[in-house]
Scaffold this motif. Structure first.
Motif, PDB file in Angstrom:
ATOM      1  N   THR A 194       8.286 -11.092   2.621  1.00 40.10           N
ATOM      2  CA  THR A 194       7.687 -10.164   1.759  1.00 40.10           C
ATOM      3  C   THR A 194       6.554  -9.620   2.708  1.00 40.10           C
ATOM      4  O   THR A 194       6.346  -8.283   2.634  1.00 40.10           O
ATOM      5  N   TYR A 195       6.078 -10.195   3.539  1.00 38.01           N
ATOM      6  CA  TYR A 195       5.178  -9.579   4.458  1.00 38.01           C
ATOM      7  C   TYR A 195       5.764  -8.418   5.317  1.00 38.01           C
ATOM      8  O   TYR A 195       5.174  -7.292   5.530  1.00 38.01           O
ATOM      9  N   TYR A 196       7.282  -8.744   5.803  1.00 38.57           N
ATOM     10  CA  TYR A 196       7.788  -7.405   6.477  1.00 38.57           C
ATOM     11  C   TYR A 196       7.997  -6.460   5.720  1.00 38.57           C
ATOM     12  O   TYR A 196       8.457  -5.324   6.060  1.00 38.57           O
ATOM     13  N   GLN A 197       8.648  -6.686   4.403  1.00 36.10           N
ATOM     14  CA  GLN A 197       8.799  -5.649   3.409  1.00 36.10           C
ATOM     15  C   GLN A 197       7.412  -4.633   3.113  1.00 36.10           C
ATOM     16  O   GLN A 197       7.674  -3.389   3.079  1.00 36.10           O
ATOM     17  N   GLU A 198       6.451  -5.364   3.580  1.00 39.86           N
ATOM     18  CA  GLU A 198       5.022  -4.321   3.463  1.00 39.86           C
ATOM     19  C   GLU A 198       4.786  -3.658   4.708  1.00 39.86           C
ATOM     20  O   GLU A 198       4.937  -2.580   4.701  1.00 39.86           O
ATOM     21  N   VAL A 199       5.076  -4.365   5.938  1.00 43.42           N
ATOM     22  CA  VAL A 199       4.677  -3.733   7.200  1.00 43.42           C
ATOM     23  C   VAL A 199       5.906  -2.900   7.838  1.00 43.42           C
ATOM     24  O   VAL A 199       5.432  -2.156   8.861  1.00 43.42           O
ATOM     25  N   LEU A 200       7.037  -3.347   7.465  1.00 45.89           N
ATOM     26  CA  LEU A 200       8.099  -2.369   8.063  1.00 45.89           C
ATOM     27  C   LEU A 200       8.625  -1.488   6.908  1.00 45.89           C
ATOM     28  O   LEU A 200       8.647  -0.367   7.350  1.00 45.89           O
ATOM     29  N   ASP A 201       9.063  -2.294   5.915  1.00 48.24           N
ATOM     30  CA  ASP A 201       9.700  -1.298   4.627  1.00 48.24           C
ATOM     31  C   ASP A 201       8.648  -0.370   3.987  1.00 48.24           C
ATOM     32  O   ASP A 201       9.300   0.913   3.674  1.00 48.24           O
ATOM     33  N   PHE A 202       7.474  -0.649   3.835  1.00 41.14           N
ATOM     34  CA  PHE A 202       6.541   0.330   3.372  1.00 41.14           C
ATOM     35  C   PHE A 202       5.607   0.976   4.422  1.00 41.14           C
ATOM     36  O   PHE A 202       5.889   2.343   4.259  1.00 41.14           O
ATOM     37  N   PHE A 203       4.873   0.128   5.154  1.00 41.96           N
ATOM     38  CA  PHE A 203       4.412   0.984   6.095  1.00 41.96           C
ATOM     39  C   PHE A 203       5.162   2.054   6.969  1.00 41.96           C
ATOM     40  O   PHE A 203       4.555   3.042   7.457  1.00 41.96           O
ATOM     41  N   MET A 204       6.221   1.747   7.436  1.00 34.17           N
ATOM     42  CA  MET A 204       7.188   2.310   8.473  1.00 34.17           C
ATOM     43  C   MET A 204       8.272   3.158   7.607  1.00 34.17           C
ATOM     44  O   MET A 204       9.186   3.471   8.191  1.00 34.17           O
ATOM     45  N   ASP A 205       8.122   3.033   6.343  1.00 36.60           N
ATOM     46  CA  ASP A 205       9.144   3.985   5.290  1.00 36.60           C
ATOM     47  C   ASP A 205       9.144   5.602   6.038  1.00 36.60           C
ATOM     48  O   ASP A 205       7.976   5.914   6.043  1.00 36.60           O
ATOM     49  N   PRO A 206      10.147   5.996   6.216  1.00 35.04           N
ATOM     50  CA  PRO A 206      10.141   7.275   6.553  1.00 35.04           C
ATOM     51  C   PRO A 206       9.199   8.312   6.146  1.00 35.04           C
ATOM     52  O   PRO A 206       8.632   9.287   6.551  1.00 35.04           O
ATOM     53  N   LEU A 207       9.170   8.224   4.824  1.00 37.66           N
ATOM     54  CA  LEU A 207       8.185   9.358   4.056  1.00 37.66           C
ATOM     55  C   LEU A 207       6.755   8.691   4.101  1.00 37.66           C
ATOM     56  O   LEU A 207       6.046   9.849   4.329  1.00 37.66           O
ATOM     57  N   ASN A 208       6.511   7.550   4.294  1.00 37.51           N
ATOM     58  CA  ASN A 208       5.074   7.209   4.652  1.00 37.51           C
ATOM     59  C   ASN A 208       4.958   7.820   6.085  1.00 37.51           C
ATOM     60  O   ASN A 208       3.688   8.243   6.392  1.00 37.51           O
ATOM     61  N   ILE A 209       5.670   7.560   6.864  1.00 37.55           N
ATOM     62  CA  ILE A 209       5.382   8.135   8.441  1.00 37.55           C
ATOM     63  C   ILE A 209       5.273   9.446   8.478  1.00 37.55           C
ATOM     64  O   ILE A 209       4.388  10.203   9.088  1.00 37.55           O
ATOM     65  N   TYR A 210       6.076  10.265   7.629  1.00 37.86           N
ATOM     66  CA  TYR A 210       5.711  11.646   7.308  1.00 37.86           C
ATOM     67  C   TYR A 210       4.365  12.231   6.763  1.00 37.86           C
ATOM     68  O   TYR A 210       3.593  13.096   7.378  1.00 37.86           O
ATOM     69  N   ALA A 211       3.976  11.538   5.852  1.00 37.74           N
ATOM     70  CA  ALA A 211       2.716  11.590   5.169  1.00 37.74           C
ATOM     71  C   ALA A 211       1.466  11.638   6.007  1.00 37.74           C
ATOM     72  O   ALA A 211       0.762  12.125   6.027  1.00 37.74           O
ATOM     73  N   TYR A 212       1.722  10.340   6.889  1.00 39.46           N
ATOM     74  CA  TYR A 212       0.356  10.145   7.950  1.00 39.46           C
ATOM     75  C   TYR A 212       0.489  11.174   8.838  1.00 39.46           C
ATOM     76  O   TYR A 212      -0.409  11.537   9.267  1.00 39.46           O
ATOM     77  N   HIS A 213       1.754  11.677   9.497  1.00 36.38           N
ATOM     78  CA  HIS A 213       1.751  12.656  10.446  1.00 36.38           C
ATOM     79  C   HIS A 213       1.094  13.882  10.059  1.00 36.38           C
ATOM     80  O   HIS A 213       0.368  14.557  10.792  1.00 36.38           O
ATOM     81  N   LYS A 214       1.674  14.347   8.940  1.00 39.84           N
ATOM     82  CA  LYS A 214       1.233  15.796   8.315  1.00 39.84           C
ATOM     83  C   LYS A 214      -0.260  15.685   8.048  1.00 39.84           C
ATOM     84  O   LYS A 214      -1.017  16.607   8.312  1.00 39.84           O
ATOM     85  N   LEU A 215      -0.767  14.641   7.501  1.00 37.85           N
ATOM     86  CA  LEU A 215      -2.095  14.533   7.040  1.00 37.85           C
ATOM     87  C   LEU A 215      -3.148  14.443   8.153  1.00 37.85           C
ATOM     88  O   LEU A 215      -4.119  14.783   8.262  1.00 37.85           O
ATOM     89  N   SER A 216      -2.629  13.661   9.371  1.00 41.88           N
ATOM     90  CA  SER A 216      -3.427  13.377  10.447  1.00 41.88           C
ATOM     91  C   SER A 216      -3.242  14.893  11.308  1.00 41.88           C
ATOM     92  O   SER A 216      -4.334  15.237  11.714  1.00 41.88           O
TER      93      SER A 216
END
Length: 323
Positions: A194-216
């Protein structure tokens, strides 16, 4: 005050906790999304720092932690800036700990010291010695209230863990020698997954990566052009968005318009637009076994495999193609 949480149930809390909950710094956390930029591209990714902070406090209480540690748990994220860890990407802070760097200053300038003084509590002793609180924080790969709550809360909210699974896991926690550990390898394997679902599948979800990149990108440009200041990051998420939207700068407006729920992205290691490596986060719970503690990886091949796979993904990073 009676307080209810969808993971831990209903509790009566002490007056000092009730007063702290109603303080301006704690109420501000209702407007700070735990997932940072993620809610801008997926409205379901909407857990707040307030929910998490209350959860950490209640988990510590449930595990028998002292009133002082419950206070430390409630306030541990009070210095998180707008969009949480996005500030670390803006400032290129690899340790992702900007909120910790400003913690003392934020507390000192708030009404929190006076609230604690009213109850004969010293804020410096309570809040500036994190090593005192063994349930609240532990270095990875151990379990601690902070790490457990954000994992369970996110994964329950986002449909990756059921209420029944979470309750079974919580029932399996035991405190031994001041450390949070588990009674069964089954619970350890479930939490590692479950933890790796959080820090890999969610934190590193491509859409999440996109959002962090564009907002930063947007925030960094706005800082450089003096449209916003670092002090503005102590506002709520939407207040900072309003500041950006009210500027007449075309570049900032153009970047901001690229953050919306209809973005489509995919992983593409050849023709990628964004590459990001996140902070490495590992988990390897302690197991209680006849008055001794052992690592889950010592008795579980599954845990060893999950940790090895996670390390590979952390090292590889994420390659994102904008469609």
């Amino acid at each position: 005050m009676i307080i209810s949480d969808y993971l831990y149930g209903e509790f009566e809390i002490d007056d000092v906790l009730a007063e702290l909950l109603l303080s301006k710094p704690m109420q501000r956390l209702k407007g700070i999304h735990q997932g940072g930029a993620s809610y801008l591209v997926n409205s379901r990714w909407n857990v707040t720092r307030y929910e998490h902070s209350v959860g950490v406090m209640l988990l510590i209480k449930q595990l028998g932690g002292s009133l002082e540690e419950q206070i430390a748990g409630l306030l541990h994220d009070v210095s998180h800036t707008a969009f949480s860890h996005v500030i670390d990407f803006v400032l290129e802070n690899k340790a992702e700990d900007y909120h910790e760097e400003i913690f003392n200053e934020v507390i000192h300038k708030s009404e929190i010291p006076n609230i604690l003084k009213k109850y004969n509590l010293d804020y410096e002793q309570l809040l500036l010695n994190a090593a005192t609180w063994h349930l609240l924080e532990q270095p990875a790969p151990d379990l601690c209230a902070d790490r457990v709550d954000y994992t369970l809360r996110d994964m329950y909210t986002y449909g990756k863990a059921s209420f029944e699974e979470i309750q079974k896991f919580l029932d399996d926690i035991i405190i031994y020698q001041g450390k949070m550990c588990l009674k069964s390898i089954k619970s350890a394997e479930w939490f590692v997954k479950t933890y790796y679902q959080e820090v890999l599948d969610f934190f590193m979800d491509p859409l999440n990566i996109y959002a962090y990149h564009k907002l930063s990108q947007t925030l960094k440009l706005a800082l450089d052009k003096k449209i916003i200041t670092l002090a503005d990051f102590l506002k709520e998420d939407e207040e900072l968005i309003v500041l950006l939207k009210s500027s007449n700068d075309r570049q900032v407006q153009c970047l901001l318009k690229q953050l919306h729920p209809n973005v489509t992205v995919k992983v593409d290691q050849i023709e990628f637009d964004i590459y990001q490596k996140n902070k490495t986060r590992h988990i390897n719970p302690l197991l209680y076994d006849e008055n001794r503690l052992i690592r889950a990886s010592e008795v579980s091949e599954n845990v060893r495999k999950m940790n090895a796979a996670a390390e590979e993904k952390f090292q590889q990073g994420v390659f994102v193609k904008i469609i």
